[in-house]
Motif scaffolding. Structure first.
Motif, PDB file in Angstrom:
ATOM      1  N   PRO A  72       1.043  -1.243  -0.414  1.00  0.00           N
ATOM      2  CA  PRO A  72      -0.288  -0.092   0.183  1.00  0.00           C
ATOM      3  C   PRO A  72       0.872   1.382  -0.114  1.00  0.00           C
ATOM      4  N   GLN A  85      -0.695   4.295   4.191  1.00  0.00           N
ATOM      5  CA  GLN A  85      -0.775   3.547   5.920  1.00  0.00           C
ATOM      6  C   GLN A  85      -0.271   4.265   6.941  1.00  0.00           C
ATOM      7  N   PRO A  92      -4.085   4.060   8.857  1.00  0.00           N
ATOM      8  CA  PRO A  92      -4.409   2.339   8.467  1.00  0.00           C
ATOM      9  C   PRO A  92      -5.768   1.984   8.340  1.00  0.00           C
ATOM     10  N   LEU A 148      -7.576  -0.132   6.146  1.00  0.00           N
ATOM     11  CA  LEU A 148      -6.944  -0.651   4.768  1.00  0.00           C
ATOM     12  C   LEU A 148      -7.131  -1.788   6.085  1.00  0.00           C
ATOM     13  N   ARG A 201     -10.857  -3.656   5.841  1.00  0.00           N
ATOM     14  CA  ARG A 201     -11.063  -3.441   4.720  1.00  0.00           C
ATOM     15  C   ARG A 201     -10.773  -5.300   4.637  1.00  0.00           C
ATOM     16  N   ARG A 231      -2.319  -5.230   6.123  1.00  0.00           N
ATOM     17  CA  ARG A 231      -2.103  -4.164   5.207  1.00  0.00           C
ATOM     18  C   ARG A 231      -2.750  -4.798   4.098  1.00  0.00           C
ATOM     19  N   LYS A 232      -1.430  -5.007   4.045  1.00  0.00           N
ATOM     20  CA  LYS A 232      -1.423  -5.746   2.423  1.00  0.00           C
ATOM     21  C   LYS A 232      -2.745  -6.466   2.090  1.00  0.00           C
ATOM     22  N   GLY A 243      -5.458  -5.702   3.061  1.00  0.00           N
ATOM     23  CA  GLY A 243      -6.745  -4.988   2.800  1.00  0.00           C
ATOM     24  C   GLY A 243      -6.055  -3.899   1.621  1.00  0.00           C
ATOM     25  N   TRP A 244      -5.080  -3.689   1.212  1.00  0.00           N
ATOM     26  CA  TRP A 244      -4.865  -3.210  -0.266  1.00  0.00           C
ATOM     27  C   TRP A 244      -5.899  -3.385  -1.034  1.00  0.00           C
ATOM     28  N   THR A 288      -8.605  -3.715  -1.304  1.00  0.00           N
ATOM     29  CA  THR A 288      -9.200  -2.395  -2.032  1.00  0.00           C
ATOM     30  C   THR A 288      -8.954  -1.957  -3.356  1.00  0.00           C
TER      31      THR A 288
END
Length: 105
Positions: free
Chosen positions: A16, A21, A24, A27, A30, A46-47, A49-50, A53
């Motif tokens: 992301p 970030q 976050p 993220l 999601r 986070r990855k 969620g990215w 997205t």
């Protein structure tokens, strides 16, 4: 004949961007597969969620996602197993989103 193409080719990096970030929360939200999933703040989440997205924003209704307004509220989207395959096909590549392809053809 000349065709000018602007803003139709997308590059979706695996990681992301820094700007998303900074805060976050979206993220992490999601990244959930359903409302009961925890939203742990780490690089993997986070990855995830990215990836979701990008898929949802560019494909509008990805194959592996379904609306779940009652069962999974407030998540609203329930992601099925296998969504990662779709993400693997587009991440770190240039592509044109399907809606733009339809409009240009």
């Amino acid at each position: 004949r000349t065709l000018m193409v602007t803003d139709s080719v997308i590059f979706a990096p695996e990681d992301p961007p820094e700007i998303v970030q900074e805060d976050p929360k979206s993220l992490l939200f999601r990244a959930k597969d359903n409302a009961r999933d925890p939203a742990l703040d780490n690089a993997v989440t986070r990855k995830k969620g990215w990836g979701k997205t990008v898929l949802f924003s560019q494909f509008l209704q990805p194959e592996k996602v379904r609306a779940s307004l009652i069962k999974d509220y407030p998540a609203l989207l329930a992601w099925d197993e296998g969504w990662e395959e779709s993400w693997n096909r587009v991440k770190n590549r240039l592509f044109v989103s399907p809606i733009v392809q339809v409009l240009l053809v």
